[in-house]
Design a protein around this motif. Structure first.
Motif, PDB file in Angstrom:
ATOM      1  N   VAL A 117     110.936 -20.159 121.259  1.00 11.20           N
ATOM      2  CA  VAL A 117     112.147 -19.482 120.795  1.00 11.20           C
ATOM      3  C   VAL A 117     111.933 -18.895 119.407  1.00 11.20           C
ATOM      4  CG1 VAL A 117     114.555 -19.836 120.114  1.00 11.20           C
ATOM      5  CG2 VAL A 117     113.686 -20.875 122.217  1.00 11.20           C
ATOM      6  N   TYR A 118     111.302 -19.664 118.537  1.00  5.34           N
ATOM      7  CA  TYR A 118     111.038 -19.179 117.177  1.00  5.34           C
ATOM      8  C   TYR A 118     110.025 -18.036 117.196  1.00  5.34           C
ATOM      9  CZ  TYR A 118     110.549 -19.405 112.108  1.00  5.34           C
ATOM     10  OH  TYR A 118     110.564 -19.089 110.780  1.00  5.34           O
ATOM     11  N   ALA A 119     109.020 -18.144 118.058  1.00  2.00           N
ATOM     12  CA  ALA A 119     107.971 -17.122 118.117  1.00  2.00           C
ATOM     13  C   ALA A 119     108.515 -15.772 118.555  1.00  2.00           C
ATOM     14  CB  ALA A 119     106.864 -17.570 119.072  1.00  2.00           C
ATOM     15  N   ARG A 120     109.580 -15.779 119.307  1.00  2.00           N
ATOM     16  CA  ARG A 120     110.146 -14.527 119.843  1.00  2.00           C
ATOM     17  C   ARG A 120     110.483 -13.530 118.749  1.00  2.00           C
ATOM     18  NH1 ARG A 120     111.426 -10.484 121.513  1.00  2.00           N
ATOM     19  NH2 ARG A 120     112.509  -9.852 123.420  1.00  2.00           N
ATOM     20  N   SER A 121     110.806 -14.026 117.548  1.00  4.89           N
ATOM     21  CA  SER A 121     111.206 -13.146 116.442  1.00  4.89           C
ATOM     22  C   SER A 121     110.069 -12.788 115.498  1.00  4.89           C
ATOM     23  CB  SER A 121     112.337 -13.807 115.637  1.00  4.89           C
ATOM     24  OG  SER A 121     111.884 -15.024 115.063  1.00  4.89           O
ATOM     25  N   THR A 122     108.832 -13.201 115.811  1.00  7.10           N
ATOM     26  CA  THR A 122     107.698 -12.890 114.936  1.00  7.10           C
ATOM     27  C   THR A 122     107.453 -11.386 114.903  1.00  7.10           C
ATOM     28  OG1 THR A 122     106.633 -15.007 115.430  1.00  7.10           O
ATOM     29  CG2 THR A 122     105.225 -13.264 114.530  1.00  7.10           C
ATOM     30  N   PRO A 123     107.377 -10.768 113.723  1.00  7.16           N
ATOM     31  CA  PRO A 123     107.143  -9.318 113.640  1.00  7.16           C
ATOM     32  C   PRO A 123     105.810  -8.924 114.254  1.00  7.16           C
ATOM     33  CG  PRO A 123     107.888 -10.185 111.531  1.00  7.16           C
ATOM     34  CD  PRO A 123     107.579 -11.366 112.391  1.00  7.16           C
ATOM     35  N   LEU A 182      95.742  -7.492 125.818  1.00  2.01           N
ATOM     36  CA  LEU A 182      97.179  -7.439 125.548  1.00  2.01           C
ATOM     37  C   LEU A 182      97.532  -7.452 124.067  1.00  2.01           C
ATOM     38  CD1 LEU A 182      98.487  -9.975 128.247  1.00  2.01           C
ATOM     39  CD2 LEU A 182      98.471  -7.477 128.385  1.00  2.01           C
ATOM     40  N   VAL A 183      96.686  -8.107 123.240  1.00  2.00           N
ATOM     41  CA  VAL A 183      97.056  -8.340 121.851  1.00  2.00           C
ATOM     42  C   VAL A 183      97.167  -7.038 121.057  1.00  2.00           C
ATOM     43  CG1 VAL A 183      94.699  -8.629 120.975  1.00  2.00           C
ATOM     44  CG2 VAL A 183      96.586  -9.850 119.881  1.00  2.00           C
ATOM     45  N   ASP A 184      96.443  -5.991 121.453  1.00  3.07           N
ATOM     46  CA  ASP A 184      96.519  -4.706 120.765  1.00  3.07           C
ATOM     47  C   ASP A 184      97.538  -3.761 121.391  1.00  3.07           C
ATOM     48  OD1 ASP A 184      94.557  -5.364 118.883  1.00  3.07           O
ATOM     49  OD2 ASP A 184      92.942  -4.766 120.245  1.00  3.07           O
ATOM     50  N   ARG A 185      98.225  -4.219 122.442  1.00 10.44           N
ATOM     51  CA  ARG A 185      99.155  -3.335 123.158  1.00 10.44           C
ATOM     52  C   ARG A 185     100.600  -3.832 123.166  1.00 10.44           C
ATOM     53  NH1 ARG A 185      94.268  -3.115 125.831  1.00 10.44           N
ATOM     54  NH2 ARG A 185      93.516  -1.023 126.364  1.00 10.44           N
ATOM     55  N   LEU A 186     100.791  -5.152 123.152  1.00  9.71           N
ATOM     56  CA  LEU A 186     102.138  -5.710 123.252  1.00  9.71           C
ATOM     57  C   LEU A 186     102.609  -6.254 121.915  1.00  9.71           C
ATOM     58  CD1 LEU A 186     101.872  -7.650 126.646  1.00  9.71           C
ATOM     59  CD2 LEU A 186     102.644  -5.296 126.241  1.00  9.71           C
ATOM     60  N   ARG A 187     103.905  -6.409 121.780  1.00 15.10           N
ATOM     61  CA  ARG A 187     104.485  -6.952 120.569  1.00 15.10           C
ATOM     62  C   ARG A 187     104.078  -8.416 120.403  1.00 15.10           C
ATOM     63  NH1 ARG A 187     110.569  -6.355 121.328  1.00 15.10           N
ATOM     64  NH2 ARG A 187     110.583  -7.382 119.280  1.00 15.10           N
ATOM     65  N   THR A 188     103.784  -8.786 119.165  1.00 16.54           N
ATOM     66  CA  THR A 188     103.250 -10.108 118.878  1.00 16.54           C
ATOM     67  C   THR A 188     104.214 -11.222 119.279  1.00 16.54           C
ATOM     68  OG1 THR A 188     102.005  -9.212 117.010  1.00 16.54           O
ATOM     69  CG2 THR A 188     102.342 -11.597 117.051  1.00 16.54           C
ATOM     70  N   GLY A 189     105.480 -11.122 118.883  1.00 18.96           N
ATOM     71  CA  GLY A 189     106.454 -12.173 119.136  1.00 18.96           C
ATOM     72  C   GLY A 189     106.649 -12.484 120.608  1.00 18.96           C
ATOM     73  N   PRO A 190     107.006 -11.503 121.435  1.00 20.90           N
ATOM     74  CA  PRO A 190     107.201 -11.781 122.861  1.00 20.90           C
ATOM     75  C   PRO A 190     105.951 -12.310 123.559  1.00 20.90           C
ATOM     76  CG  PRO A 190     108.233  -9.707 122.258  1.00 20.90           C
ATOM     77  CD  PRO A 190     107.445 -10.144 121.067  1.00 20.90           C
ATOM     78  N   LEU A 191     104.787 -11.764 123.189  1.00 20.81           N
ATOM     79  CA  LEU A 191     103.542 -12.236 123.809  1.00 20.81           C
ATOM     80  C   LEU A 191     103.286 -13.696 123.463  1.00 20.81           C
ATOM     81  CD1 LEU A 191     100.971 -11.640 125.412  1.00 20.81           C
ATOM     82  CD2 LEU A 191      99.937 -10.756 123.301  1.00 20.81           C
ATOM     83  N   THR A 216      94.569 -13.545 115.325  1.00 21.78           N
ATOM     84  CA  THR A 216      94.370 -12.119 115.071  1.00 21.78           C
ATOM     85  C   THR A 216      95.475 -11.555 114.196  1.00 21.78           C
ATOM     86  OG1 THR A 216      93.250 -11.884 117.214  1.00 21.78           O
ATOM     87  CG2 THR A 216      94.039  -9.868 116.158  1.00 21.78           C
ATOM     88  N   ALA A 217      96.720 -11.934 114.483  1.00 21.79           N
ATOM     89  CA  ALA A 217      97.844 -11.441 113.684  1.00 21.79           C
ATOM     90  C   ALA A 217      97.717 -11.886 112.229  1.00 21.79           C
ATOM     91  CB  ALA A 217      99.163 -11.933 114.284  1.00 21.79           C
ATOM     92  N   LEU A 218      97.336 -13.150 112.016  1.00 20.96           N
ATOM     93  CA  LEU A 218      97.201 -13.653 110.648  1.00 20.96           C
ATOM     94  C   LEU A 218      96.099 -12.907 109.896  1.00 20.96           C
ATOM     95  CD1 LEU A 218      98.118 -15.864 108.603  1.00 20.96           C
ATOM     96  CD2 LEU A 218      96.169 -17.199 109.404  1.00 20.96           C
ATOM     97  N   GLN A 219      94.964 -12.697 110.538  1.00 24.74           N
ATOM     98  CA  GLN A 219      93.855 -12.020 109.871  1.00 24.74           C
ATOM     99  C   GLN A 219      94.197 -10.580 109.519  1.00 24.74           C
ATOM    100  OE1 GLN A 219      91.070 -12.879 113.036  1.00 24.74           O
ATOM    101  NE2 GLN A 219      89.850 -14.218 111.720  1.00 24.74           N
TER     102      GLN A 219
END
Length: 396
Positions: free
Chosen positions: A382-388, A271-280, A324-327
């Motif tokens: 809630v905060y994570a939802r807006s992560t780019p 999922l991490v390479d297919r879905l948006r980071t924030g919602p996941l 993964t997102a941070l790296q």
């Protein structure tokens, strides 16, 4: 996930991490159970957990500077040797008067971990790249954690009554020494940087965090989440002993977390390479909050195990997605410092949570503490939802 294992240096790094993590998990139940048996105190058990996170709070950012300055392979090797020496101090613990040695050992061991974790995280993209092999490597590490939880925690809880606390300590010492040997065999080195001004290097890392929205969002989300997680981690062993049936049962509950990790890692990898980071990330945090309430509402192993599996599954997703997102968004020349700042935030949150959870539970009840942790985790969601999102540029 197997793509990453085709890289020789990653195989060694993964094997080293696997051995040391397994050894550590043998003591996850044994150390707090030993402290609780010696003292009968919830706060003493919470302090044991908090002691592990004092070094990251005090030394985290500076450790990141050293990780970016030195050869990360040598940093990991030295850290393993330091951790082996620290754990050896636990062999001297025999009665309540020796309790201070537990705290000293945990602080020194944690000091080694303060430099090992950002070094390993920063070195992983160096050896596997930032494409799909990176998400596979992180998912594989998550599976390793799951197996360690599944096997190490219940085995440690069972062996403690059979062979004793000190035999488990010896096993953990050996695991660190084996890990050091594997790290020494790695061939790829990081050149580091030539800057000698610690303040300047710290400022560069903080400047990147201020300018990179994804990295700063991940710092906030993981800090909030781990505060809630630590508050319940400090209560899990006493709760299991007094309510669920003993240290062996606690080991089985932790193995349930491991099963969840095993299920969650390959699912997250897909999922991490297919879905948006924030919602996941937000969805994983919501599921975790539900698991917290279910676990601490349990009165038997039968109801506690499914809740533990649920927490493990969603917790695995939180960790893999965030790491993964941070790296991917952080240049390798500052990744050690950024990772260390992230770990420092985690440590502050865990230190506070490890003390706040038992305090709230003693004032009210473990169930009330679980509800509070659930609410805090939902705030993180809630905060994570807006992560780019970052996967569009790096999923290759």
């Amino acid at each position: 996930m197997l793509t990453a294992l085709r890289v020789g240096d990653f195989r060694l790094l993964w094997a080293a991490r696997t051995v040391s993590v397994f050894g550590t998990w043998l003591l996850v139940v044994a150390v707090p159970a030993h402290v609780f048996e010696l003292t009968g105190s919830l706060m003493a058990t919470g302090v044991a957990l908090a002691a592990e996170f004092l070094p990251p709070v005090l030394l985290g950012p500076v450790a990141g500077v050293l990780v970016d300055r030195w050869d990360r392979r040598r940093v990991m090797l030295a850290a393993d040797l330091l951790r082996a020496a620290a754990v050896a101090l636990l062999l001297l613990v025999r009665d309540p008067d020796d309790l201070w040695l537990v705290y000293v050992a945990l602080v020194i061991e944690s000091t080694g971990t303060v430099v090992f974790r950002p070094a390993a995280q920063a070195h992983t993209p160096v050896v596997v790249g930032t494409g799909t092999a990176l998400s596979g490597a992180n998912a594989l590490n998550s599976i390793t954690d799951g197996v360690a939880r599944l096997v190490g925690a219940p085995l440690g809880g069972a062996l403690m009554s059979l062979v004793g606390f000190h035999a488990l300590v010896l096993a953990d010492i050996v695991s660190y020494l084996v890990s050091a040997g594997l790290i020494a065999l790695m061939s790829k080195r990081s050149s580091g940087n030539t800057t000698t001004n610690v303040g300047k290097e710290l400022a560069e890392g903080l400047a990147f965090l201020r300018s990179e929205r994804t990295a700063s969002s991940l710092l906030v989300v993981t800090t909030i989440f781990l505060a809630a997680n630590a508050s319940l981690s400090a209560l899990l062993v006493p709760f299991g002993i007094t309510t669920l049936g003993g240290s062996a049962v606690v080991g089985l509950v932790l193995s349930g977390l491991g099963v969840g990790f095993l299920l969650g890692a390959p699912l997250t990898r897909s999922l991490v390479d297919r879905l948006r980071t924030g919602p996941l990330l937000a969805a994983a945090l919501v599921v975790t909050s539900v698991g917290f309430v279910l676990l601490f509402s349990s009165r038997s192993l039968t109801s506690a195990l499914p809740a533990a599996v649920l927490i493990g599954l969603s917790g695995s997703a939180v960790l893999v997605v965030a790491q993964t997102a941070l790296q991917r968004v952080t240049p390798t020349e500052v990744l050690g410092r950024v990772s260390a700042v992230l770990f420092t935030g985690e440590a502050v949150a865990t230190f506070v949570g490890a003390l706040a959870g038992p305090a709230l539970a003693e004032l009210t009840s473990p169930r009330t503490a679980a509800y509070a942790a659930c609410a805090v985790t939902l705030i993180a969601a809630v905060y994570a939802r807006s992560t780019p999102s970052v996967h569009q540029s790096f999923a290759r």
